[in-house]
Write a protein that holds these residues in place. Structure first.
Motif, PDB file in Angstrom:
ATOM      1  N   THR A 271      -3.671   1.209  14.847  1.00 21.44           N
ATOM      2  CA  THR A 271      -2.460   2.025  14.806  1.00 21.44           C
ATOM      3  C   THR A 271      -2.203   2.480  13.376  1.00 21.44           C
ATOM      4  N   LEU A 272      -1.700   3.676  13.252  1.00 20.25           N
ATOM      5  CA  LEU A 272      -1.311   4.219  11.950  1.00 20.25           C
ATOM      6  C   LEU A 272       0.091   4.809  12.066  1.00 20.25           C
ATOM      7  N   PRO A 273       0.934   4.607  11.036  1.00 24.76           N
ATOM      8  CA  PRO A 273       0.654   3.926   9.772  1.00 24.76           C
ATOM      9  C   PRO A 273       0.517   2.419   9.945  1.00 24.76           C
ATOM     10  N   SER A 274      -0.077   1.776   8.915  1.00 27.74           N
ATOM     11  CA  SER A 274      -0.326   0.349   8.966  1.00 27.74           C
ATOM     12  C   SER A 274       0.319  -0.332   7.761  1.00 27.74           C
ATOM     13  N   PHE A 275       0.040  -1.632   7.584  1.00 29.45           N
ATOM     14  CA  PHE A 275       0.624  -2.393   6.487  1.00 29.45           C
ATOM     15  C   PHE A 275      -0.271  -3.596   6.187  1.00 29.45           C
ATOM     16  N   ASP A 276      -0.011  -4.254   5.071  1.00 32.40           N
ATOM     17  CA  ASP A 276      -0.745  -5.460   4.698  1.00 32.40           C
ATOM     18  C   ASP A 276       0.083  -6.678   5.094  1.00 32.40           C
ATOM     19  N   PRO A 277      -0.360  -7.486   6.056  1.00 29.73           N
ATOM     20  CA  PRO A 277       0.443  -8.640   6.485  1.00 29.73           C
ATOM     21  C   PRO A 277       0.610  -9.696   5.403  1.00 29.73           C
ATOM     22  N   ASN A 278      -0.223  -9.658   4.361  1.00 33.61           N
ATOM     23  CA  ASN A 278      -0.025 -10.585   3.245  1.00 33.61           C
ATOM     24  C   ASN A 278       1.229 -10.243   2.441  1.00 33.61           C
ATOM     25  N   ARG A 279       1.706  -8.996   2.579  1.00 37.60           N
ATOM     26  CA  ARG A 279       2.911  -8.557   1.873  1.00 37.60           C
ATOM     27  C   ARG A 279       3.811  -7.785   2.845  1.00 37.60           C
ATOM     28  N   PHE A 280       4.009  -8.360   4.006  1.00 38.63           N
ATOM     29  CA  PHE A 280       4.753  -7.647   5.046  1.00 38.63           C
ATOM     30  C   PHE A 280       6.188  -7.346   4.636  1.00 38.63           C
ATOM     31  N   GLN A 281       6.737  -8.153   3.716  1.00 37.40           N
ATOM     32  CA  GLN A 281       8.125  -7.919   3.299  1.00 37.40           C
ATOM     33  C   GLN A 281       8.288  -6.588   2.579  1.00 37.40           C
ATOM     34  N   GLU A 282       7.205  -6.053   2.055  1.00 37.67           N
ATOM     35  CA  GLU A 282       7.282  -4.807   1.295  1.00 37.67           C
ATOM     36  C   GLU A 282       7.267  -3.573   2.196  1.00 37.67           C
ATOM     37  N   THR A 283       7.128  -3.771   3.502  1.00 34.60           N
ATOM     38  CA  THR A 283       7.007  -2.661   4.440  1.00 34.60           C
ATOM     39  C   THR A 283       8.188  -2.652   5.396  1.00 34.60           C
ATOM     40  N   SER A 284       8.598  -1.471   5.799  1.00 29.12           N
ATOM     41  CA  SER A 284       9.685  -1.349   6.764  1.00 29.12           C
ATOM     42  C   SER A 284       9.299  -1.978   8.095  1.00 29.12           C
ATOM     43  N   PRO A 285      10.217  -2.702   8.747  1.00 29.72           N
ATOM     44  CA  PRO A 285       9.917  -3.274  10.064  1.00 29.72           C
ATOM     45  C   PRO A 285       9.469  -2.231  11.088  1.00 29.72           C
ATOM     46  N   GLU A 286       9.815  -0.990  10.871  1.00 28.26           N
ATOM     47  CA  GLU A 286       9.389   0.078  11.771  1.00 28.26           C
ATOM     48  C   GLU A 286       7.867   0.157  11.842  1.00 28.26           C
ATOM     49  N   VAL A 287       7.197  -0.177  10.731  1.00 32.44           N
ATOM     50  CA  VAL A 287       5.741  -0.086  10.673  1.00 32.44           C
ATOM     51  C   VAL A 287       5.083  -1.302  11.331  1.00 32.44           C
ATOM     52  N   TRP A 288       5.793  -2.417  11.429  1.00 24.06           N
ATOM     53  CA  TRP A 288       5.215  -3.613  12.034  1.00 24.06           C
ATOM     54  C   TRP A 288       4.927  -3.422  13.518  1.00 24.06           C
ATOM     55  N   ARG A 289       5.660  -2.529  14.166  1.00 19.34           N
ATOM     56  CA  ARG A 289       5.564  -2.362  15.618  1.00 19.34           C
ATOM     57  C   ARG A 289       4.171  -1.910  16.029  1.00 19.34           C
ATOM     58  N   ASN A 290       3.675  -2.500  17.108  1.00 20.13           N
ATOM     59  CA  ASN A 290       2.375  -2.086  17.626  1.00 20.13           C
ATOM     60  C   ASN A 290       2.577  -0.907  18.575  1.00 20.13           C
ATOM     61  N   ARG A 291       2.265   0.276  18.105  1.00 20.43           N
ATOM     62  CA  ARG A 291       2.546   1.502  18.849  1.00 20.43           C
ATOM     63  C   ARG A 291       1.725   1.616  20.130  1.00 20.43           C
ATOM     64  N   ALA A 292       0.615   0.921  20.212  1.00 17.39           N
ATOM     65  CA  ALA A 292      -0.238   1.024  21.402  1.00 17.39           C
ATOM     66  C   ALA A 292       0.388   0.372  22.625  1.00 17.39           C
ATOM     67  N   VAL A 293       1.319  -0.562  22.415  1.00 17.94           N
ATOM     68  CA  VAL A 293       1.942  -1.253  23.544  1.00 17.94           C
ATOM     69  C   VAL A 293       3.456  -1.082  23.579  1.00 17.94           C
ATOM     70  N   ALA A 294       4.069  -0.807  22.429  1.00 23.92           N
ATOM     71  CA  ALA A 294       5.533  -0.750  22.362  1.00 23.92           C
ATOM     72  C   ALA A 294       6.089   0.662  22.450  1.00 23.92           C
ATOM     73  N   ASP A 295       5.288   1.676  22.142  1.00 21.33           N
ATOM     74  CA  ASP A 295       5.771   3.053  22.160  1.00 21.33           C
ATOM     75  C   ASP A 295       5.399   3.728  23.486  1.00 21.33           C
ATOM     76  N   VAL A 296       6.287   4.612  23.943  1.00 25.54           N
ATOM     77  CA  VAL A 296       5.987   5.407  25.138  1.00 25.54           C
ATOM     78  C   VAL A 296       5.915   6.882  24.730  1.00 25.54           C
ATOM     79  N   TYR A 297       5.137   7.627  25.485  1.00 27.65           N
ATOM     80  CA  TYR A 297       4.997   9.064  25.223  1.00 27.65           C
ATOM     81  C   TYR A 297       4.622   9.745  26.525  1.00 27.65           C
ATOM     82  N   GLU A 298       4.822  11.046  26.577  1.00 24.88           N
ATOM     83  CA  GLU A 298       4.407  11.804  27.748  1.00 24.88           C
ATOM     84  C   GLU A 298       2.900  12.068  27.647  1.00 24.88           C
TER      85      GLU A 298
END
Length: 577
Positions: A271-298
């Protein structure tokens, strides 16, 4: 003259009255009696309680943490593990001047003196955390201050992710206390988490535990290891090609999934955008979401595959039947347009799929009817979670048929007015490439105990039939035609027969309607057919410029499939593609 009895002689010292001596003696006797009673009380009646207090003062209980289990890919390569790291604590009882102590140590910890004092107050008299999991240079700087018994160093473990951003939204991350907070770390927290042990140790005069006196009462137990279906190499291929496609299209993000269509094992989930889990605090929680299972689209045109399967299975349409395609039709007051000029004035069901005709799909949906179509949609798993082992999976959005007003039936026929997750679409499309058998997508192949024994295989669920095998095979043939001269020609791979479907879907706008110029370009397919080894879905979110699935998503599908098949040592099929 005669002296009175008891009178003192002249010049002699005055004697002590007997009554005073008696009072003094009685007082001493009472005091001794009280002391004796107290002694008996302490030695007999309160002995056990006082002994327990003394033991608590001399002995400290120790929590012995169990190490969190590792996460490895299908080849045993580590994706999440533990490393030792030092943490700093203070002994408030040994600090005569907390303000001076805070001023001295604050610069080394990159804190303010007020923050240090606050941490001292949060702890007890014998222990207060100052800074956990610090780099070696910070530990050395604190030791150089010579603060003596006021500061100590405790070795803990820290969760690290050696692959960095690779599969970050899938692996997730653990917090400071070792609890899983996202992804597989959260989903399998109870499996990964170790069991604490219990120990004791003597304390010195200021309450510090003496390491040399430690005694283990209950040993700790390490957590279990997760062996994933993910393959680090395939994941890298998927992420690299998705990143290239997103950059080339000027898009805002994307999803790429590689799955074994025969078992549901997920080889890659990017999934993109992505983040580094070693420094997850530096990234918005919006980016943590796994879009392949949590997002819906037409889904757009890939949903025509479900329409075709439903039409054939129900007998509403025969394979050779032709439908007029004037390029646009009016349905219940709304116009439905083809994305391109119709290839032929009339189209069969296979040609409707091949050329991605919206008008043809609308006519087939009208013939099928909303009740029958709704039933087939749910048979393919839409409207409910797939059960993939990740937190936060969405069910998608399918309105009750009573709310299919106006041209809803016809729009759903070509993938508008219905919302699905990427993993739902991949599973449904894959069933059409495996004779109608739908698999359970999963990411964990096995759970192993600390001794290396397999104790669970959570993904080992048998496929379930969702459509007749002969219907699935007919739709698979349509998917081959899409790549052999239809809208998905750019997904073709020499030597490997590809079956798939392009998609170009408008993005819904909050409050109704669609975002102007915003699209989801997609391609879903399997290779090599008729016995596919992998199924792949690529979605590119909001490409700029060219935005069709055939132009934007089909090429990265081809590149992912080409490299993965080579890596899996799948030999090419004889004859031209």
């Amino acid at each position: 003259m005669t002296r009175r009895a008891g009178a003192s002689a002249p010049g002699a010292p005055a004697g002590v009255p007997r009554w005073r001596v008696s009072v003094l003696f009685a007082g001493w006797c009472i005091t001794l009696a009280l002391l004796l009673c107290r002694l008996v009380d302490l030695q007999v009646f309160q002995a056990q309680g006082l002994q327990r207090i003394a033991i608590r003062q001399q002995l400290g209980s120790l929590r012995l943490p169990g190490r969190r289990g590792a996460i490895v890919d299908r080849g045993g390569r580590p994706l999440a593990l533990n490393v030792p790291v030092d943490s700093l604590y203070a002994v408030p009882r040994a600090i005569p001047d907390p303000a001076a102590f805070a001023r001295a140590i604050a610069p080394a910890l990159r804190l303010t003196p007020a923050e240090v004092e606050a941490r001292l107050r949060r702890g007890g008299p014998h222990f207060a955390w100052l800074a956990r999991r610090q780099p070696p240079h910070t530990i050395a700087a604190v030791r150089a201050l010579g603060l003596g018994d006021a500061v100590g160093v405790l070795t803990e473990t820290q969760r690290v992710y050696p692959a960095g951003e690779l599969a970050a939204s899938t692996i997730g991350f653990a917090g400071m206390d070792g609890s899983g907070l996202a992804g597989l770390e959260m989903q399998y927290d109870a499996v990964l988490r170790g069991v604490e042990g219990l120990g004791t140790a003597h304390r010195d005069a200021i309450g510090r535990e003496l390491v040399q006196t430690q005694r283990i009462l209950t040993p700790p137990h390490d957590g279990n290891t997760l062996v994933l279906t993910l393959d680090e190499v395939i994941q890298h291929i998927a992420e690299r090609e998705l990143r290239r496609a997103v950059a080339a299209a000027g898009a805002q993000g994307g999803v790429a999934i590689v799955m074994d269509p025969n078992t549901g094992a997920i080889f890659a989930l990017a999934t993109l955008p992505s983040f580094d889990p070693n420094r997850f605090q530096e990234t918005s929680p919006e980016v943590w979401r796994n879009r392949a299972v949590a997002d819906v689209y037409e889904p757009g045109s890939p949903f025509k595959l479900i329409l075709a399967a439903a039409a054939l299975s129900s007998g509403a349409v025969s394979p050779g039947e032709r439908f007029p395609d004037p390029g646009m039709i009016r349905v219940n007051g709304a116009w439905i347009h083809d994305a391109e000029v119709p290839a032929h004035p009339t189209l069969t069901l296979a040609e409707i799929v091949k050329y991605s005709s919206n008008v043809g799909a609308a006519e087939v949906a009208s013939r099928l009817g909303r009740d029958r179509f709704s039933g087939y949609i749910r048979r393919f798993g839409f409207g409910r979670p797939t059960g993939i082992d990740l937190p936060g999976e969405a069910a998608g959005i399918i309105r009750p048929v009573e709310q299919w007003f106006g041209p809803s039936l016809q729009n759903i026929g070509f993938g508008q007015g219905i919302s699905v997750t990427p993993i739902q679409l991949l599973v449904a499309a894959s069933a059409l490439t495996t004779h109608g058998l739908s698999v359970h997508p999963h990411l964990v192949e096995a759970v192993r105990d600390p001794a290396g024994h397999t104790i669970d295989t959570p993904g080992a669920l048998p496929p379930q039939p969702v459509i007749e095998p002969e219907v699935a095979d007919r739709v698979l043939a349509m998917m081959r035609e899409v790549v052999q001269g239809g809208s998905g020609e750019k997904a073709g791979l020499p030597g490997y027969p590809v079956a798939g479907k392009t998609g170009t879907a408008q993005r819904p706008r909050a409050g109704g309607g669609y975002e102007p110029g915003a699209y989801e370009a997609s391609f879903v397919g399997a290779v090599p057919v008729p016995s596919p080894r992998i199924a792949v879905l690529v979605i590119v979110d909001r490409p700029g410029g060219v935005y069709t699935g055939g132009d934007v998503a089909a090429p990265p599908f081809r590149e992912i499939a080409r490299q993965v098949l080579w890596y899996l040592r799948v030999p090419p099929v004889d004859g031209p593609e």
